[in-house]
Design a protein around this motif. Structure first.
Motif, PDB file in Angstrom:
ATOM      1  N   ALA A 170       0.766  -1.276  -0.005  1.00 46.16           N
ATOM      2  CA  ALA A 170      -0.044   0.084   0.003  1.00 46.16           C
ATOM      3  C   ALA A 170       0.911   1.434  -0.076  1.00 46.16           C
ATOM      4  CB  ALA A 170      -0.966   0.250   1.120  1.00 46.16           C
ATOM      5  N   VAL A 171       1.987   1.301   0.772  1.00 44.82           N
ATOM      6  CA  VAL A 171       2.726   2.465   0.784  1.00 44.82           C
ATOM      7  C   VAL A 171       3.560   2.503  -0.409  1.00 44.82           C
ATOM      8  CG1 VAL A 171       4.848   3.059   1.827  1.00 44.82           C
ATOM      9  CG2 VAL A 171       3.373   2.168   3.388  1.00 44.82           C
ATOM     10  N   GLU A 172       4.065   1.447  -1.216  1.00 44.30           N
ATOM     11  CA  GLU A 172       4.748   1.378  -2.393  1.00 44.30           C
ATOM     12  C   GLU A 172       3.832   1.890  -3.541  1.00 44.30           C
ATOM     13  OE1 GLU A 172       8.229   0.546  -3.163  1.00 44.30           O
ATOM     14  OE2 GLU A 172       7.947   0.920  -1.424  1.00 44.30           O
ATOM     15  N   TYR A 173       2.506   1.569  -3.533  1.00 37.27           N
ATOM     16  CA  TYR A 173       1.628   2.460  -4.636  1.00 37.27           C
ATOM     17  C   TYR A 173       0.659   3.397  -4.212  1.00 37.27           C
ATOM     18  CZ  TYR A 173       3.421  -1.978  -7.181  1.00 37.27           C
ATOM     19  OH  TYR A 173       4.114  -2.688  -7.826  1.00 37.27           O
ATOM     20  N   ALA A 174       1.007   3.995  -2.987  1.00 32.60           N
ATOM     21  CA  ALA A 174       0.196   4.875  -2.371  1.00 32.60           C
ATOM     22  C   ALA A 174      -1.242   4.775  -2.470  1.00 32.60           C
ATOM     23  CB  ALA A 174       0.469   6.112  -3.280  1.00 32.60           C
ATOM     24  N   ALA A 175      -1.680   3.458  -1.913  1.00 31.13           N
ATOM     25  CA  ALA A 175      -3.138   3.130  -2.116  1.00 31.13           C
ATOM     26  C   ALA A 175      -3.995   3.649  -0.963  1.00 31.13           C
ATOM     27  CB  ALA A 175      -3.035   1.413  -2.006  1.00 31.13           C
ATOM     28  N   PRO A 176      -5.217   4.119  -1.385  1.00 31.51           N
ATOM     29  CA  PRO A 176      -5.916   5.004  -0.221  1.00 31.51           C
ATOM     30  C   PRO A 176      -6.471   4.031   0.676  1.00 31.51           C
ATOM     31  CG  PRO A 176      -7.126   4.949  -2.304  1.00 31.51           C
ATOM     32  CD  PRO A 176      -5.654   4.308  -2.459  1.00 31.51           C
ATOM     33  N   VAL A 177      -5.709   3.213   1.511  1.00 35.28           N
ATOM     34  CA  VAL A 177      -6.334   2.210   2.483  1.00 35.28           C
ATOM     35  C   VAL A 177      -5.915   2.747   3.841  1.00 35.28           C
ATOM     36  CG1 VAL A 177      -6.501  -0.118   3.118  1.00 35.28           C
ATOM     37  CG2 VAL A 177      -5.763   0.462   0.603  1.00 35.28           C
ATOM     38  N   THR A 178      -6.983   2.628   4.681  1.00 33.73           N
ATOM     39  CA  THR A 178      -6.855   2.922   6.157  1.00 33.73           C
ATOM     40  C   THR A 178      -7.049   1.580   6.709  1.00 33.73           C
ATOM     41  OG1 THR A 178      -7.929   5.017   6.040  1.00 33.73           O
ATOM     42  CG2 THR A 178      -7.925   3.927   8.077  1.00 33.73           C
ATOM     43  N   PHE A 179      -5.891   1.051   7.367  1.00 37.67           N
ATOM     44  CA  PHE A 179      -5.776   0.038   8.123  1.00 37.67           C
ATOM     45  C   PHE A 179      -5.996   0.173   9.517  1.00 37.67           C
ATOM     46  CE2 PHE A 179      -2.635  -0.347   4.387  1.00 37.67           C
ATOM     47  CZ  PHE A 179      -3.281  -1.450   3.746  1.00 37.67           C
ATOM     48  N   VAL A 180      -7.249  -0.477  10.230  1.00 38.56           N
ATOM     49  CA  VAL A 180      -7.690  -0.373  11.575  1.00 38.56           C
ATOM     50  C   VAL A 180      -7.116  -1.571  12.105  1.00 38.56           C
ATOM     51  CG1 VAL A 180      -9.129   0.360  13.041  1.00 38.56           C
ATOM     52  CG2 VAL A 180      -9.184   1.236  10.963  1.00 38.56           C
ATOM     53  N   VAL A 181      -6.469  -1.896  13.272  1.00 39.63           N
ATOM     54  CA  VAL A 181      -5.911  -3.193  13.731  1.00 39.63           C
ATOM     55  C   VAL A 181      -6.432  -3.029  15.076  1.00 39.63           C
ATOM     56  CG1 VAL A 181      -4.119  -4.857  14.012  1.00 39.63           C
ATOM     57  CG2 VAL A 181      -4.179  -3.533  11.840  1.00 39.63           C
ATOM     58  N   PHE A 182      -7.215  -4.144  15.392  1.00 39.88           N
ATOM     59  CA  PHE A 182      -7.645  -4.196  16.878  1.00 39.88           C
ATOM     60  C   PHE A 182      -6.894  -5.140  17.500  1.00 39.88           C
ATOM     61  CE2 PHE A 182     -11.092  -2.936  14.312  1.00 39.88           C
ATOM     62  CZ  PHE A 182     -12.214  -2.251  14.999  1.00 39.88           C
ATOM     63  N   ASN A 183      -5.775  -4.540  18.381  1.00 41.11           N
ATOM     64  CA  ASN A 183      -4.823  -5.601  18.743  1.00 41.11           C
ATOM     65  C   ASN A 183      -5.049  -5.869  20.431  1.00 41.11           C
ATOM     66  OD1 ASN A 183      -2.514  -6.694  19.642  1.00 41.11           O
ATOM     67  ND2 ASN A 183      -1.346  -5.028  19.949  1.00 41.11           N
ATOM     68  N   ASN A 184      -5.390  -7.276  20.460  1.00 39.22           N
ATOM     69  CA  ASN A 184      -5.765  -7.644  21.694  1.00 39.22           C
ATOM     70  C   ASN A 184      -4.613  -8.762  22.298  1.00 39.22           C
ATOM     71  OD1 ASN A 184      -6.453 -10.116  20.282  1.00 39.22           O
ATOM     72  ND2 ASN A 184      -8.616  -9.652  20.469  1.00 39.22           N
ATOM     73  N   ASP A 185      -3.488  -8.597  21.221  1.00 36.31           N
ATOM     74  CA  ASP A 185      -2.313  -9.783  21.617  1.00 36.31           C
ATOM     75  C   ASP A 185      -2.692 -11.083  22.005  1.00 36.31           C
ATOM     76  OD1 ASP A 185      -0.324  -7.592  21.681  1.00 36.31           O
ATOM     77  OD2 ASP A 185      -1.298  -6.800  23.637  1.00 36.31           O
ATOM     78  N   ALA A 186      -3.569 -11.635  20.877  1.00 38.20           N
ATOM     79  CA  ALA A 186      -3.958 -13.018  21.169  1.00 38.20           C
ATOM     80  C   ALA A 186      -4.761 -13.453  19.676  1.00 38.20           C
ATOM     81  CB  ALA A 186      -4.951 -12.819  22.246  1.00 38.20           C
ATOM     82  N   HIS A 187      -5.071 -14.518  19.653  1.00 41.37           N
ATOM     83  CA  HIS A 187      -5.902 -15.212  18.787  1.00 41.37           C
ATOM     84  C   HIS A 187      -6.970 -15.242  19.684  1.00 41.37           C
ATOM     85  CE1 HIS A 187      -2.888 -17.317  15.727  1.00 41.37           C
ATOM     86  NE2 HIS A 187      -3.131 -15.873  15.306  1.00 41.37           N
ATOM     87  N   ALA A 188      -7.746 -14.296  19.648  1.00 42.02           N
ATOM     88  CA  ALA A 188      -8.753 -14.150  20.848  1.00 42.02           C
ATOM     89  C   ALA A 188      -9.891 -15.111  20.584  1.00 42.02           C
ATOM     90  CB  ALA A 188      -9.239 -12.414  20.750  1.00 42.02           C
TER      91      ALA A 188
END
Length: 592
Positions: free
Chosen positions: A469-487
């Motif tokens: 996404a950075v290399e191709y300047a893709a307009p993507v918003t990555f939202v990562v819900f981090n619970n430090d687990a395979h919850a």
């Protein structure tokens, strides 16, 4: 099409791959996603030289397939992926399996070793000769069409057949195996003494031409017209054929409630008074209530697989079911098989055009989830607050790709679909990490802001596609819900296996700091609370490239996932008092 034997370029000739690049453009492709390698490099060279179809290099072939998949789901055009032989080719399999199960038209162009080396110890030999395995036998189960291009002339026949197979109901992947020497073969340009290439199919030209049974259409229309209450459950097929207007018109004439499957939340206006909610294991209790009150349940563009019918089986067994789809449903009922828009228009045309009032219903009320200790102390953000922040910032024309896991279940349950964008959940195979590539493919193909909603487990599988996404300047918003687990696994272990293991609970990881260090040009935010999350998302909307937002969640939070409802009641220590919510606890829903 005639081959030449000259090793050097001749006037009026081109390489086979140059011709292929032009044919892909004729088929409507705008991008080819993939990973390079010696046995596919000539195709990438041809794409670069022609400049009409853009080559996009991913970090992993699975994500390259999902890029093609996301492109196809948001544009209605065929998605194209290219990979080299050996491990690169085999990495395509899970992505193609998702496209096969979800009926997504994808064309896979797979490089192979030169034909003269096959059966003689070629590197990455998959010809089936001399003890090697046959790539055709590997790809056939996950494709609608699979063939090897043995010479230049055969491409003239095989490419249109592959594209047509991918786009004809039931849709799915098509695979062409391309030996390196065949790719390099020089051919005469069409129109200069060579036979003209057959017309490349488009999505319109490959629509089903099966004639509808007029008696069956009339019978279905009469059944629906006589019913006092109808519940429509609309699925991914409505999005795939862009039959949203037809569904809305039929619902208006019937006075029907409309529910959607988890992978098709965008096919009906979520703010419409007829909207009943999401059906199945990530859905709303109101759908079951409407189903129990309905005389007829009309399935449109869905066969109603387990994730879409989980917990509804008893009500379905007591209700007349009618299905409009290219394939028969997974539940007993009357099936009207055909191309969905044609079938919808045929049925609607036999129902009086007046609008009927929709019976009262509760609407998609969310399941209440109790707070955890970590949330009460302000250490983590509850899913409901996080999803509300996403809803407040989400553009009306954005695309949303939701990954597997607790965060995904919460998003499907709580987040209204954007009014003019896709809301995609890959439930065909349910592979974690699908969204990272798919969102990039969708954003590059459409130019629209595209959101990824994923957990840290999915991120650790394929999240390094952020680099793409950075290399191709893709307009993507990555939202990562981090619970430090395979919850989701951890919740199952705690409540179903006595909490005896901690394998799926991880050490603390600061994803925002890591991504900021890895990609200095990427806009990165570690959100402390819902308000901070919303501000970061609004800032990403104003930009033209990718953004990455991480937030901390509690692995112990139980998501609104139907198989976990009994866990919620145990956590609350009392039986639910709302009859609509307590309906979730009837019986046991098995998923996974």
């Amino acid at each position: 099409m005639t081959m030449t034997t000259a090793d050097s370029p001749e006037a009026g000739t081109v390489r086979l791959v140059d011709h292929l690049a032009g044919e892909l453009a004729r088929a409507g492709a705008t991008h080819v996603f993939g990973v390079g390698g010696a046995n596919i490099e000539d195709l990438y060279d041809a794409l670069h030289r022609a400049g009409t179809v853009r080559g996009v290099v991913a970090k992993h072939e699975f994500s390259a397939v999902t890029m093609a998949d996301g492109c196809a789901r948001t544009t209605g055009r065929i998605g194209v992926v290219a990979a080299t032989s050996g491990g690169g080719a085999l990495n395509l399999l899970p992505g193609l399996a998702e496209a096969y199960a979800s009926r997504v038209p994808v064309l896979a162009l797979v490089g192979q070793p030169p034909t003269g080396q096959e059966g003689h110890g070629a590197f990455q030999d998959t010809s089936g000769k001399a003890g090697s395995f046959d790539a055709r036998e590997v790809f056939a189960p996950v494709s609608r069409f699979c063939a090897r291009v043995d010479d230049a002339d055969s491409l003239t026949e095989l490419l249109p057949r592959a594209v047509a197979a991918a786009q004809t109901d039931p849709r799915g992947p098509a695979v062409l195996l391309l030996p390196k020497d065949v790719q390099q073969t020089r051919i005469q340009l069409p129109g200069r003494g060579a036979a003209q290439t057959p017309s490349m199919p488009t999505s319109e030209s490959t629509a089903s031409t099966v004639r509808l049974d007029t008696v069956a259409v009339t019978a279905v229309a009469d059944t629906l017209h006589r019913a006092d209450r109808v519940l429509v459950i609309a699925g991914e097929g409505v999005a795939a054929t862009d039959a949203r207007a037809e569904v809305a018109e039929l619902a208006r004439r019937l006075g029907a409630w409309v529910a959607v499957t988890p992978d098709a939340k965008d096919v009906f206006d979520n703010s419409d008074s007829r909207f009943a909610g999401v059906a199945g294991v990530m859905g709303h209790a109101n759908v079951e209530d409407c189903l129990r009150r309905a005389d007829v349940c009309l399935l449109v563009g869905t066969r109603l697989p387990v994730l879409a019918r989980g917990g509804l089986e008893r009500a379905l067994a007591a209700t007349e079911v009618v299905c409009l789809d290219p394939e028969p449903p997974f539940v007993p009922g009357t099936a009207l098989i055909g191309h969905l828009p044609d079938t919808l228009r045929a049925v609607t045309g036999r129902i009086p055009p007046r609008s009927r009032a929709c019976p009262q219903h509760a609407g998609p009320l969310p399941t209440l989830v109790p707070s955890t200790d970590a949330q009460a102390r302000g250490r983590t953000i509850p899913y409901a607050q996080a999803v509300a922040a996403v809803e407040a910032a989400l553009p009306h024309d954005a695309h949303v790709f939701v990954d597997a896991g607790n965060a995904g279940a919460s998003a499907v349950h709580l987040l209204p679909a954007p009014r003019h964008g896709r809301f995609v959940l890959a439930v065909g195979m349910g592979g974690m990490g699908y969204t990272f590539g798919a969102a990039i493919g969708a954003s590059l193909a459409t130019g629209r802001r595209t959101y990824v909603l994923a957990g840290d487990g999915a991120f650790f599988m394929h999240g390094m596609e952020v680099h793409t996404a950075v290399e191709y300047a893709a307009p993507v918003t990555f939202v990562v819900f981090n619970n430090d687990a395979h919850a989701m696994c951890a919740v199952r272990e705690e409540h179903l296996q006595g909490g005896v293991r901690s394998d799926d609970l991880f050490s603390r990881t600061d994803l925002a700091a890591g991504m900021a260090a890895a990609f200095p040009s990427l806009e990165v935010t570690g959100a402390d609370d819902a308000a901070h999350l919303r501000r970061a998302l609004l800032r990403s909307n104003a930009g033209s490239g990718p953004a990455f937002v991480a937030l901390d969640c509690d692995p112990g939070e139980i998501p609104p996932f139907r198989p976990f409802q009994s866990f919620l009641e145990a956590t609350q220590g009392t039986e639910a008092t709302d009859s609509k919510e307590s309906s979730y606890a009837r019986g046991v829903v098995h998923v996974g």
